[in-house]
Design a protein around this motif. Structure first.
Motif, mmCIF file in Angstrom:
data_model
loop_
_atom_site.group_PDB
_atom_site.id
_atom_site.type_symbol
_atom_site.label_atom_id
_atom_site.label_comp_id
_atom_site.label_asym_id
_atom_site.label_seq_id
_atom_site.Cartn_x
_atom_site.Cartn_y
_atom_site.Cartn_z
ATOM 1 N N ALA A 197 0.854 -1.186 0.000
ATOM 2 C CA ALA A 197 0.000 0.000 0.000
ATOM 3 C C ALA A 197 0.889 1.234 0.000
ATOM 4 C CB ALA A 197 -0.908 -0.007 1.227
ATOM 5 N N SER B 190 -7.073 -1.439 1.327
ATOM 6 C CA SER B 190 -6.878 -0.357 0.351
ATOM 7 C C SER B 190 -7.210 -0.807 -1.067
ATOM 8 C CB SER B 190 -5.435 0.149 0.409
ATOM 9 O OG SER B 190 -5.116 0.631 1.697
ATOM 10 N N ALA B 191 -7.045 -2.103 -1.348
ATOM 11 C CA ALA B 191 -7.281 -2.618 -2.689
ATOM 12 C C ALA B 191 -8.755 -2.853 -2.991
ATOM 13 C CB ALA B 191 -6.506 -3.918 -2.882
ATOM 14 N N ALA C 226 -1.533 -0.923 -4.107
ATOM 15 C CA ALA C 226 -2.775 -0.190 -3.830
ATOM 16 C C ALA C 226 -2.393 1.138 -3.188
ATOM 17 C CB ALA C 226 -3.686 -0.982 -2.904
ATOM 18 N N LEU D 284 -3.469 -3.898 5.533
ATOM 19 C CA LEU D 284 -3.725 -2.578 4.977
ATOM 20 C C LEU D 284 -3.861 -2.644 3.466
ATOM 21 C CD1 LEU D 284 -3.944 0.484 5.140
ATOM 22 C CD2 LEU D 284 -1.437 0.590 5.267
ATOM 23 N N PHE D 285 -3.047 -3.449 2.823
ATOM 24 C CA PHE D 285 -3.141 -3.615 1.370
ATOM 25 C C PHE D 285 -4.514 -4.155 0.972
ATOM 26 C CE2 PHE D 285 -3.002 -6.661 -2.151
ATOM 27 C CZ PHE D 285 -2.737 -5.786 -3.191
ATOM 28 N N GLU E 193 0.887 -4.580 7.252
ATOM 29 C CA GLU E 193 0.929 -4.013 5.901
ATOM 30 C C GLU E 193 0.039 -4.810 4.946
ATOM 31 O OE1 GLU E 193 5.635 -2.598 6.125
ATOM 32 O OE2 GLU E 193 4.934 -3.907 4.522
ATOM 33 N N ARG F 257 1.602 5.269 -0.110
ATOM 34 C CA ARG F 257 0.993 6.565 0.180
ATOM 35 C C ARG F 257 0.883 7.403 -1.085
ATOM 36 N NH1 ARG F 257 4.676 8.068 5.317
ATOM 37 N NH2 ARG F 257 5.969 6.468 4.355
ATOM 38 N N VAL G 73 -2.882 4.035 -0.443
ATOM 39 C CA VAL G 73 -3.394 4.111 0.917
ATOM 40 C C VAL G 73 -3.811 5.551 1.209
ATOM 41 C CG1 VAL G 73 -1.055 4.380 1.839
ATOM 42 C CG2 VAL G 73 -2.904 3.699 3.346
ATOM 43 N N ASN H 293 -0.992 7.120 -3.420
ATOM 44 C CA ASN H 293 -1.207 6.257 -4.595
ATOM 45 C C ASN H 293 0.054 6.047 -5.412
ATOM 46 O OD1 ASN H 293 -4.097 5.789 -4.290
ATOM 47 N ND2 ASN H 293 -4.323 7.970 -4.734
#
Length: 353
Positions: A206, A351-352, A269, A347-348, A344, A208, A271, A210
């Motif tokens: 992810a 975010s995805a 992705a 989070l991915f 992480e 930052r 975040v 984008n």
């Protein structure tokens, strides 16, 4: 030519020495002698602590040099010692400075810093949204403080002080080269490895902003070539230059190029700021974590270097391949923050979606 390299035993400093030797130049290396590269028998070694003014005076004697390349000028006091001793005895004094003089990665203790009348000349990397690319004259060196200021990385402050000192010093034909973050074979700081390890494990990344942060990297071989080219050029005395790869990348395209070289499809992705706040365990404010993620939309202009001494570089894809090869053969520990890899990956996934 008689060439003195201060700090020519490690990283791209070794490559600088090798390039001068390949030209047939007479090369001396000034160092403490803790490392002895393969070319050791082909150079004159001056063993001394550069921060000891008396020892430096004795070691250098009355020697004169056509070129001095100073790769390890990290403090103004160190550069003052060598510059004072060599004033009037050197054709050109080339100092490697840093993109950090503009602010940026590691510049302050927090990612963004309030702009004040006193620090406005640092605004390029300390406030998001500033126009880019940054040209060499963006910094007003006359306003650089001689005292180190609290809350600002001393590395950046010292580099600015060195540049101000050189700009105000007479009888010393200097050249300042502002290098970007330098990566490549033998890069033990782990910046490249941070991304490569995460691409290889396939668990997603992810990024930052984008991955839209624009970066101009520097690979060791090309940085060394730029140093030599600037030193040999008749157009560079008394000038300051940004150097780095000629290709400007986004962080996302950089990660994609790593994946292409590894034949791996990187899972990326973007975040959001809100998502970042929901994962406070991750050390977001530490520049060593996702090291190329910020500053956002800032890069150095290399127009002056291209015009004055023909700055050029190999294709980024080639340098990435060479760098991956070295990393795969090196015995490296996990990259910075890899202990948070499970977080992480979570989070991915979020975010995805």
């Amino acid at each position: 030519m008689r060439v003195l390299v201060i700090g020519g035993t490690r990283y791209f400093g070794k490559l600088v020495v090798q390039k001068f030797l390949s030209r047939g130049d007479e090369v001396s290396v000034l160092s403490r002698g803790n490392s002895q590269p393969d070319f050791w028998n082909n150079i004159t070694h001056i063993e001394v602590d550069r921060d000891d003014a008396e020892a430096m005076a004795a070691a250098l004697g009355k020697d004169e040099f056509d070129l001095v390349i100073d790769n390890i000028g990290f403090e103004r006091s160190s550069v003052e010692i060598s510059a004072d001793l060599l004033r009037g005895r050197v054709g050109k004094y080339v100092v490697t400075s840093s993109v950090s003089v503009y602010g940026g990665i590691g510049h302050s203790e927090t990612p963004w810093q309030k702009i004040t009348p006193e620090n406005h000349y640092l605004h390029h990397f300390t406030e998001p949204g500033i126009a880019h690319p940054i040209a060499e004259d963006s910094i007003e060196l006359s306003k650089v403080e001689w005292e180190l200021r609290a809350g600002i990385n001393p590395y950046s402050e010292q580099k600015r002080q060195i540049e101000r000192y050189l700009s105000e010093t007479t009888e010393l034909p200097f050249v300042v080269l502002r290098a970007p973050i330098v990566i490549g074979p033998s890069e033990y700081a782990g910046r490249f490895w941070w991304y490569l390890q995460r691409v290889l494990d396939g668990r997603g990344m992810a990024l930052r902003n984008n991955g839209r942060a624009e970066i101009r990297l520097g690979f060791t071989e090309d940085i060394a070539e730029a140093i030599v080219a600037a030193a040999l050029s008749n157009n560079t005395s008394g000038k300051t230059y940004n150097i780095g790869q000629t290709e400007l990348l986004t962080l996302k395209s950089f990660v994609e190029k790593i994946g292409e070289s590894c034949s791996v499809e990187p899972r990326i992705a973007g975040v959001s700021d809100d998502a970042v706040k929901r994962y406070p365990e991750i050390p977001w404010s530490d520049w060593r974590y996702e090291p190329f993620a910020w500053p956002f939309d800032v890069a150095m202009s290399i127009d002056r270097a291209e015009a004055d001494f023909g700055l050029s570089s190999a294709p980024v894809a080639q340098r990435i391949r060479e760098t991956i090869d070295w990393h795969m053969s090196a015995d490296l520990k996990d990259s910075y923050g890899y202990e948070y890899r499970d977080i992480e990956a979570e989070l991915f996934k979020v975010s995805a979606q």
